[in-house]
Enzyme design. Sequence first.
Site, short mmCIF file in Angstrom:
data_model
loop_
_atom_site.label_atom_id
_atom_site.label_comp_id
_atom_site.label_asym_id
_atom_site.label_seq_id
_atom_site.Cartn_x
_atom_site.Cartn_y
_atom_site.Cartn_z
N GLU A 133 20.39 -24.96 -14.73
CA GLU A 133 19.42 -25.82 -14.74
C GLU A 133 18.77 -26.33 -16.17
O GLU A 133 18.48 -25.50 -16.51
CB GLU A 133 18.09 -25.10 -14.40
CG GLU A 133 16.68 -26.35 -14.43
CD GLU A 133 15.08 -25.44 -14.52
OE1 GLU A 133 15.14 -24.49 -13.76
OE2 GLU A 133 14.46 -26.09 -13.92
N LYS A 185 20.51 -27.48 -10.78
CA LYS A 185 19.06 -28.31 -10.46
C LYS A 185 18.85 -28.92 -11.79
O LYS A 185 18.63 -28.32 -12.74
CB LYS A 185 18.31 -26.54 -10.93
CG LYS A 185 17.18 -26.57 -10.33
CD LYS A 185 16.36 -25.33 -9.79
CE LYS A 185 14.92 -25.77 -10.55
NZ LYS A 185 14.26 -24.76 -9.98
P1 13P Z 1 8.93 -27.49 -10.95
O1 13P Z 1 9.32 -27.53 -10.37
O2 13P Z 1 7.59 -26.99 -11.32
O3 13P Z 1 9.65 -28.34 -12.03
O4 13P Z 1 9.69 -25.90 -11.12
C1 13P Z 1 11.11 -26.05 -11.52
C2 13P Z 1 11.36 -24.89 -12.35
O5 13P Z 1 12.18 -23.29 -11.44
C3 13P Z 1 11.24 -24.74 -13.78
O6 13P Z 1 12.49 -24.08 -14.13
#
Ligand code: 13P
Length: 346
Positions: free
Chosen positions: A179, A221
């Site tokens: 991510e 992600k």
């Molecule tokens: P949000 O969808 O609230 O941005 O959170 C996703 C997430 O896992 C952030 O690390």
Amino acid sequence: MSTYTQELRATAKALVAKGKGILAIDESNGTCNKRFAQLSIPTTEENRRAYRELLLTTPKLSTYISGPILFDETIRQTTRNGKSFVQVITEADMIPGIKVDTGAKDLAARPGEKVTEGLDGLRDRIAEYYGMGARFAKWRGVITIGNGIPSQACIDVNAQALARYAALCQEGGLVPIVEPEVLIDGDHTLEQCYQVTDRTLHTVFGQLHDQGIAFDQMILKPSMVVAGKDCPQQPSVDEVAEATINCLRKNVPASVAGVAFLSGGQSAERSATHLNVMNARYAEICPWPVTFSYARAIQQPALEHWRGESQRVTEAQQRLLHRAKCNSAARLGEYSSEVERELALV
Ligand code: 13P
């Protein structure tokens, strides 16, 4: 082929299966408490436990959710009746996941920039989580757009850490969710966000490649390519969808098992709408499934309804399920205002 190759491939595929997405409930205690405090919910361990029980025991959640991502405190907790949350998840036919980074900290010598920590001892923690039943993991790197930032140094150190984490996960049997979040904070334009996301994804996939990551055993992600939330010129839904898909197609290898977006502070409806247009318009030219891994955009209405009161659990669960259903429809390109309005009929 490593010991876990087949299992990792199967898990990655299941996480992004047709009509399904991931539910992020891995807020650290600090973040969870902050969201509770905004609604005057007492910030106790018991309330965090009760809230996660509400989410995880929502009937039919697995129709739309492949797996939830937990925080370290949560994976060790149980329902009020003593059943471990991991058991609740697996009995509901979902896959347990775990956040393994320990948070984004200030990057030395780079004011305004962050680097995510958590590599020390990670091999042992992965072994422990695998033993507890987790089958996938998450690590979030944070890139901030601002005056003169991000620096390439910030992108490099975060990309390197993401790849080191991903390699350890695959060695230990957990599918890594990689991510790299480009934050929505600021007044930058869509074009600036595109440039930074492009540079970030290019660097991240360079590191993943160099460190030997198997792309078919990981999930990306990313954040969507949007304008900063304070930018006076907000792009249309179509512009966001097009810019995001272009940026991903340019940088994400075709063998990556799936793309699952974060919501990043976009409203619940906006997050679903963007995902829907991406799937409705571009699914045929994307080599990977495109789905969601939202936290706020799925949870927020449920949290706001619950407010820490046990008599509101069932209605809060209906709100969670509704958002999960809307995003499941968006993952198929079938989300509409009719689907959005269905909650009123419950
Ligand atoms: P949000 O969808 O609230 O941005 O959170 C996703 C997430 O896992 C952030 O690390």
